[in-house]
Scaffold this motif. Structure first.
Motif, short mmCIF file in Angstrom:
data_model
loop_
_atom_site.label_atom_id
_atom_site.label_comp_id
_atom_site.label_asym_id
_atom_site.label_seq_id
_atom_site.Cartn_x
_atom_site.Cartn_y
_atom_site.Cartn_z
N ARG A 76 -1.54 -1.10 16.67
CA ARG A 76 -0.73 -2.00 15.84
C ARG A 76 -1.14 -1.90 14.37
N ALA A 77 -2.44 -1.84 14.12
CA ALA A 77 -2.92 -1.74 12.74
C ALA A 77 -2.45 -0.44 12.09
N ALA A 78 -2.47 0.66 12.86
CA ALA A 78 -2.01 1.94 12.32
C ALA A 78 -0.52 1.90 12.01
N LEU A 79 0.26 1.30 12.89
CA LEU A 79 1.70 1.19 12.65
C LEU A 79 2.00 0.33 11.43
N VAL A 80 1.25 -0.74 11.28
CA VAL A 80 1.44 -1.61 10.11
C VAL A 80 1.11 -0.85 8.83
N ARG A 81 0.07 0.00 8.86
CA ARG A 81 -0.27 0.80 7.67
C ARG A 81 0.85 1.77 7.35
N VAL A 82 1.41 2.42 8.39
CA VAL A 82 2.50 3.35 8.16
C VAL A 82 3.69 2.64 7.51
N ARG A 83 4.08 1.50 8.06
CA ARG A 83 5.23 0.78 7.52
C ARG A 83 4.96 0.27 6.11
N GLY A 84 3.72 -0.11 5.84
CA GLY A 84 3.37 -0.55 4.50
C GLY A 84 3.50 0.58 3.48
N LEU A 85 3.05 1.79 3.86
CA LEU A 85 3.18 2.94 2.96
C LEU A 85 4.65 3.25 2.68
N ILE A 86 5.46 3.21 3.74
CA ILE A 86 6.89 3.50 3.57
C ILE A 86 7.55 2.45 2.69
N LEU A 87 7.27 1.20 2.96
CA LEU A 87 7.89 0.12 2.21
C LEU A 87 7.51 0.17 0.73
N ASP A 88 6.24 0.44 0.47
CA ASP A 88 5.79 0.53 -0.93
C ASP A 88 6.52 1.66 -1.66
N GLU A 89 6.70 2.79 -0.99
CA GLU A 89 7.36 3.92 -1.63
C GLU A 89 8.85 3.64 -1.86
N LEU A 90 9.49 3.01 -0.87
CA LEU A 90 10.90 2.68 -1.04
C LEU A 90 11.10 1.67 -2.17
N VAL A 91 10.20 0.73 -2.29
CA VAL A 91 10.27 -0.24 -3.39
C VAL A 91 10.07 0.47 -4.71
N ARG A 92 9.16 1.43 -4.76
CA ARG A 92 8.93 2.17 -6.00
C ARG A 92 10.17 2.95 -6.41
N ARG A 93 10.89 3.50 -5.42
CA ARG A 93 12.05 4.33 -5.75
C ARG A 93 13.24 3.50 -6.22
N ASP A 94 13.44 2.36 -5.61
CA ASP A 94 14.56 1.52 -6.03
C ASP A 94 14.20 0.06 -5.79
N PRO A 95 13.49 -0.56 -6.73
CA PRO A 95 13.04 -1.95 -6.52
C PRO A 95 14.19 -2.94 -6.36
N ASP A 96 15.31 -2.72 -7.05
CA ASP A 96 16.43 -3.66 -6.97
C ASP A 96 17.06 -3.65 -5.57
N PHE A 139 1.65 12.51 1.48
CA PHE A 139 2.94 13.12 1.15
C PHE A 139 4.07 12.11 1.02
N VAL A 140 3.76 10.81 1.09
CA VAL A 140 4.84 9.82 1.05
C VAL A 140 5.63 9.90 -0.25
N GLY A 141 4.99 10.28 -1.33
CA GLY A 141 5.66 10.31 -2.62
C GLY A 141 6.63 11.46 -2.79
N VAL A 142 6.57 12.50 -1.93
CA VAL A 142 7.45 13.65 -2.10
C VAL A 142 8.44 13.79 -0.95
N LEU A 143 8.38 12.90 0.03
CA LEU A 143 9.32 12.97 1.14
C LEU A 143 10.69 12.45 0.73
N PRO A 144 11.76 13.05 1.25
CA PRO A 144 13.10 12.52 0.97
C PRO A 144 13.24 11.11 1.51
N THR A 145 14.13 10.35 0.89
CA THR A 145 14.36 8.98 1.34
C THR A 145 14.79 8.93 2.80
N GLU A 146 15.63 9.89 3.21
CA GLU A 146 16.07 9.91 4.60
C GLU A 146 14.90 10.02 5.56
#
Length: 213
Positions: free
Chosen positions: A167-187, A138-145
């Motif tokens: 630690r590995a699970a937390l890193v995966r979570v942050r990676g998913l969030i970061l990738d989605e935020l970059v997709r939404r506004d790369p600049d 659901f990362v792609g449909v969650l609000p930015t907030e």
């Protein structure tokens, strides 16, 4: 308050049932060990226990790093090894043995059913594998907030944990969030990353980006 009381009573009942099951199982296996042929006790029982330990270690996600996982594997090994003398002990009970086994099976089914229900209804921690799977879907449909809140929710646990699985699970979570935020506004994210990520990653992001934004 009533919900907590029911949960506490149910938990106590499960603990009593589990203790009774263990007492019956060990109590029948001990005299059974006296009548079980030596080759079965010395060869078959260790082999059954070792096989159960291997299977439990393979299916448990926290083994061998987590102490709880190691205890679970040890318990599976010991319990399976006792199955050999337990069969001999049931034979000593005669016709009553069948009813005892049926009762133990029903008791075990109750304990396992309650355990599954508790596991499914338990709140998910930020490092729970189920939470990682839900976020991936659901990362792609969650609000930015929501993504930003999830990012900050993982900061303290990531710094505090020493468990490699968590630690590995937390890193995966942050990676998913970061990738989605970059997709939404790369600049905006490029600027934030270029500054070393000093503050809220969503500060400069348009809050209405994304399908659910």
């Amino acid at each position: 308050m009533s919900t907590s009381t029911r949960g506490g009573s149910g938990g106590a009942g499960v603990r009593v049932a589990r203790l009774l099951l263990v007492v019956l199982y060990v109590g029948i296996a001990l005299p059974g060990a006296l009548v079980t042929p030596a080759p079965r006790m010395l060869l078959l029982a260790p082999l059954v226990g070792a096989f159960a330990a291997v299977v439990a270690g393979l299916v448990h996600p926290g083994f061998p790093a987590q102490p709880g996982a190691r205890r679970a594997v040890l318990g599976a090994s010991a319990g399976s090894a006792l199955a050999v003398p337990f069969a001999g002990g049931v034979g000593l009970l005669g016709p009553t043995g069948s009813w005892v086994v049926i009762g133990m099976v029903l008791l075990a089914a109750t304990v396992v059913g309650c355990w599954i229900a508790d596991w499914d209804s338990a709140p998910l921690t930020v490092a729970d594998p189920r939470r990682v799977a839900v976020l991936r879907d659901f990362v792609g449909v969650l609000p930015t907030e929501a993504l930003v809140r999830e990012w900050w929710a993982t900061c303290a646990p990531l710094q505090a944990t020493t468990d490699p699985q968590e630690r590995a699970a937390l890193v995966r979570v942050r990676g998913l969030i970061l990738d989605e935020l970059v997709r939404r506004d790369p600049d905006a994210m490029a600027r934030w990353l270029g500054e070393g990520g000093p503050a809220d990653p969503g500060t400069d992001l348009p809050r209405q980006r994304g399908p659910a934004g």
